[in-house]
Write a protein that holds these residues in place. Structure first.
Motif, PDB file in Angstrom:
ATOM      1  N   ALA A 228       0.695  -1.241   0.029  1.00  0.00           N
ATOM      2  CA  ALA A 228       0.197   0.067  -0.023  1.00  0.00           C
ATOM      3  C   ALA A 228       0.787   1.334  -0.127  1.00  0.00           C
ATOM      4  N   THR A 229       1.963   1.232   0.645  1.00  0.00           N
ATOM      5  CA  THR A 229       2.728   2.445   0.813  1.00  0.00           C
ATOM      6  C   THR A 229       4.361   2.066   0.731  1.00  0.00           C
TER       7      THR A 229
ATOM      8  N   ILE B  78       8.028   1.457   0.196  1.00  0.00           N
ATOM      9  CA  ILE B  78       9.055   0.435  -0.399  1.00  0.00           C
ATOM     10  C   ILE B  78       8.020  -0.536  -0.898  1.00  0.00           C
TER      11      ILE B  78
ATOM     12  N   LEU C 229      -2.554  -4.534   4.792  1.00  0.00           N
ATOM     13  CA  LEU C 229      -3.634  -4.069   5.817  1.00  0.00           C
ATOM     14  C   LEU C 229      -4.508  -2.869   5.795  1.00  0.00           C
TER      15      LEU C 229
ATOM     16  N   CYS D 129       7.527  -7.608   2.509  1.00  0.00           N
ATOM     17  CA  CYS D 129       7.880  -6.244   2.742  1.00  0.00           C
ATOM     18  C   CYS D 129       7.063  -5.728   3.897  1.00  0.00           C
TER      19      CYS D 129
ATOM     20  N   ILE E 162       6.125  -3.399  10.545  1.00  0.00           N
ATOM     21  CA  ILE E 162       6.042  -2.135  11.304  1.00  0.00           C
ATOM     22  C   ILE E 162       7.502  -1.955  12.158  1.00  0.00           C
TER      23      ILE E 162
ATOM     24  N   ILE F 170      12.369  -8.511   2.791  1.00  0.00           N
ATOM     25  CA  ILE F 170      13.035  -7.121   2.975  1.00  0.00           C
ATOM     26  C   ILE F 170      13.252  -7.024   4.590  1.00  0.00           C
TER      27      ILE F 170
ATOM     28  N   LYS G 212      14.110  -8.720  12.465  1.00  0.00           N
ATOM     29  CA  LYS G 212      14.637  -8.850  11.201  1.00  0.00           C
ATOM     30  C   LYS G 212      15.979  -9.657  10.992  1.00  0.00           C
TER      31      LYS G 212
ATOM     32  N   GLY H 122      19.280   0.479   3.960  1.00  0.00           N
ATOM     33  CA  GLY H 122      19.774   1.347   5.176  1.00  0.00           C
ATOM     34  C   GLY H 122      18.603   2.350   5.498  1.00  0.00           C
TER      35      GLY H 122
ATOM     36  N   VAL I  32      15.669   4.721   3.800  1.00  0.00           N
ATOM     37  CA  VAL I  32      14.834   4.870   2.569  1.00  0.00           C
ATOM     38  C   VAL I  32      13.820   5.940   3.190  1.00  0.00           C
TER      39      VAL I  32
ATOM     40  N   HIS J 216       6.577   6.903   6.162  1.00  0.00           N
ATOM     41  CA  HIS J 216       6.571   6.122   7.227  1.00  0.00           C
ATOM     42  C   HIS J 216       7.967   6.394   8.113  1.00  0.00           C
TER      43      HIS J 216
HETATM   44  N1  LIG Z   1      12.148   3.081   5.305  1.00  0.00           N
HETATM   45  C1  LIG Z   1      13.152   2.493   5.731  1.00  0.00           C
HETATM   46  O1  LIG Z   1      14.105   3.526   6.178  1.00  0.00           O
HETATM   47  C2  LIG Z   1      13.422   1.167   5.950  1.00  0.00           C
HETATM   48  C3  LIG Z   1      14.726   0.739   6.130  1.00  0.00           C
HETATM   49  C4  LIG Z   1      15.204  -0.584   6.618  1.00  0.00           C
HETATM   50  C5  LIG Z   1      14.171  -1.399   6.255  1.00  0.00           C
HETATM   51  N2  LIG Z   1      12.849  -1.315   5.902  1.00  0.00           N
HETATM   52  C6  LIG Z   1      11.738  -2.005   5.622  1.00  0.00           C
HETATM   53  O2  LIG Z   1      11.239  -1.718   4.488  1.00  0.00           O
HETATM   54  C7  LIG Z   1       9.955  -2.403   4.554  1.00  0.00           C
HETATM   55  C8  LIG Z   1       8.774  -1.277   4.006  1.00  0.00           C
HETATM   56  O3  LIG Z   1       9.104  -0.093   4.802  1.00  0.00           O
HETATM   57  P1  LIG Z   1       8.468   1.404   4.600  1.00  0.00           P
HETATM   58  O4  LIG Z   1       9.438   2.493   5.202  1.00  0.00           O
HETATM   59  O5  LIG Z   1       7.985   1.174   3.206  1.00  0.00           O
HETATM   60  O6  LIG Z   1       7.100   1.168   5.423  1.00  0.00           O
HETATM   61  P2  LIG Z   1       5.517   1.404   5.124  1.00  0.00           P
HETATM   62  O7  LIG Z   1       5.137   1.680   6.588  1.00  0.00           O
HETATM   63  O8  LIG Z   1       5.443   2.680   4.259  1.00  0.00           O
HETATM   64  O9  LIG Z   1       5.283   0.131   4.576  1.00  0.00           O
HETATM   65  C9  LIG Z   1       5.014  -1.025   5.483  1.00  0.00           C
HETATM   66  C10 LIG Z   1       3.511  -1.489   4.753  1.00  0.00           C
HETATM   67  O10 LIG Z   1       3.185  -2.726   5.658  1.00  0.00           O
HETATM   68  C11 LIG Z   1       1.799  -2.478   5.887  1.00  0.00           C
HETATM   69  N3  LIG Z   1       1.636  -3.488   7.211  1.00  0.00           N
HETATM   70  C12 LIG Z   1       2.010  -2.993   8.374  1.00  0.00           C
HETATM   71  N4  LIG Z   1       1.487  -4.023   9.081  1.00  0.00           N
HETATM   72  C13 LIG Z   1       0.851  -4.848   8.397  1.00  0.00           C
HETATM   73  C14 LIG Z   1      -0.031  -5.870   8.796  1.00  0.00           C
HETATM   74  N5  LIG Z   1      -0.254  -6.768  10.000  1.00  0.00           N
HETATM   75  N6  LIG Z   1      -0.670  -6.934   7.912  1.00  0.00           N
HETATM   76  C15 LIG Z   1      -0.276  -6.296   6.403  1.00  0.00           C
HETATM   77  N7  LIG Z   1       0.364  -5.369   6.081  1.00  0.00           N
HETATM   78  C16 LIG Z   1       0.821  -4.597   6.952  1.00  0.00           C
HETATM   79  C17 LIG Z   1       1.571  -1.288   6.194  1.00  0.00           C
HETATM   80  O11 LIG Z   1       0.169  -0.937   6.055  1.00  0.00           O
HETATM   81  C18 LIG Z   1       2.277  -0.423   5.106  1.00  0.00           C
HETATM   82  O12 LIG Z   1       1.819  -0.334   3.786  1.00  0.00           O
HETATM   83  C19 LIG Z   1       9.669  -2.761   5.940  1.00  0.00           C
HETATM   84  O13 LIG Z   1       9.884  -4.314   5.979  1.00  0.00           O
HETATM   85  C20 LIG Z   1      10.824  -2.118   6.637  1.00  0.00           C
HETATM   86  O14 LIG Z   1      11.139  -2.943   7.931  1.00  0.00           O
HETATM   87  C21 LIG Z   1      12.570   0.094   5.755  1.00  0.00           C
END
Ligand SMILES: NC(=O)c1ccc[n+]([C@@H]2O[C@H](COP(=O)([O-])OP(=O)(O)OC[C@H]3O[C@@H](n4cnc5c(N)ncnc54)[C@H](O)[C@@H]3O)[C@@H](O)[C@H]2O)c1
Length: 259
Positions: A24-25, A27, A47, A94, A97, A145, A165, A192, A194, A198
């Motif tokens: 949905a959002t 990455i 979700l 991917c 939370i 991820i 993780k 790292g 991104v 969020h």
């Molecule tokens: N943004 C960063 O800096 C960063 C760094 C390292 C790792 N990550 C990893 O990258 C991935 C995406 O992160 P992001 O920054 O895009 O976050 P984000 O919150 O934009 O994306 C996460 C998505 O997961 C969904 N989600 C959460 N709980 C859920 C559930 N119970 N069931 C189904 N969907 C659910 C959310 O609704 C959301 O759309 C994650 O695994 C995060 O741990 C992100």
């Protein structure tokens, strides 16, 4: 000599069915967009139904499924919906939370919730995926991820996230070992920083501190990359371009882990 058509078939996803959780959002949304553009039949699952709905406005043809990764029954129902679309070739785990909390204040409810979504959920999604991918030796590619936090302490007030993780990394290695004989490849991408909405919002009032925030620490500079940088690594790992690659933890971190 390599022709353009060869490049498209090697790096593309034409004819493949790809499930992307967390679509949905951030990455996950970018991965779903890129995979669709690369020719895959994409199922975006999340979700957050409202945000998910707008993905199909951007990319008509992407299938959307609402699900809760902390609920085993909801995961099972997701895979039944995937079956109705086509046999799964690619799974990208991917959804996750990352609420910040002081280590001593992480209560059982938060720890259980985080591990249910960030570790148990991907574990169970992989179980459903491999049962299907191994049928008739079809094989497939699974991309988890993870995060640089899984490899070393990067930032304060995030212990509970890092241990989850780290579990995802072990899942990657173990399933790569056990399912290679079924032509199922499993790799992790470790972002790292991104620049997602969020990530910008999520510190819960905690000051960001730790090695990751030290100025000049990242060899390639800056503090974060764009979601497309993670999505491109995922496309490589999902496509036949990486057909002899499995059990790898690929950091997309500007070199942070070697600094
Ligand atoms: N943004 C960063 O800096 C960063 C760094 C390292 C790792 N990550 C990893 O990258 C991935 C995406 O992160 P992001 O920054 O895009 O976050 P984000 O919150 O934009 O994306 C996460 C998505 O997961 C969904 N989600 C959460 N709980 C859920 C559930 N119970 N069931 C189904 N969907 C659910 C959310 O609704 C959301 O759309 C994650 O695994 C995060 O741990 C992100």
């Amino acid at each position: 000599m390599t022709h353009m058509a060869d490049v498209a078939s090697i790096f593309g996803l034409h004819g493949k069915v790809a499930l992307v959780t967390g679509a949905a959002t951030g990455i996950g949304r970018e991965i779903a967009r890129l995979f669709h553009d690369a020719g895959a039949t994409v199922i975006g699952a999340d979700l957050n139904e409202a945000a998910l709905a707008s993905l199909s406005e951007e990319r008509p043809g992407v299938h959307l499924v609402a699900f809760d990764q902390s609920d085993p029954a909801s995961i099972a129902a997701l895979f039944e919906q995937v079956d109705a679309i086509g046999p799964i070739d690619v799974l990208v785990n991917c959804a996750a939370i990352y609420p910040f909390r002081k280590f001593e204040e992480v209560d059982t409810a938060l720890l259980d919730k985080m591990l249910a979504i960030n570790l148990r959920g991907p574990f169970q999604c992989i179980q459903h995926a491999v049962r299907r991918m191994k049928v008739d030796g079809r094989g497939g590619s699974i991309v988890n991820i993870s995060s640089v936090n899984s490899m070393r302490a990067c930032i304060y007030d995030n212990v509970h996230y890092g241990v989850g993780k780290a579990g995802v990394n072990n899942l990657t290695l173990s399933i790569a070992l056990e399912y290679g004989e079924h032509n199922i490849r499993v790799n992790s991408v470790l972002p790292g920083g991104v620049a997602t909405d969020h990530a910008a919002a999520e510190a819960d009032g905690y000051p960001l501190r730790g090695p990751f925030t030290q100025p000049g620490r990242i060899p390639l500079g800056g503090t974060s990359c764009e979601p497309c940088d993670i999505a491109r690594a995922c496309l490589f790992l999902a496509s036949d371009a990486s057909r002899y690659v499995t059990g790898q933890l690929l950091a997309v971190d500007g070199g942070f882990l070697v600094s």
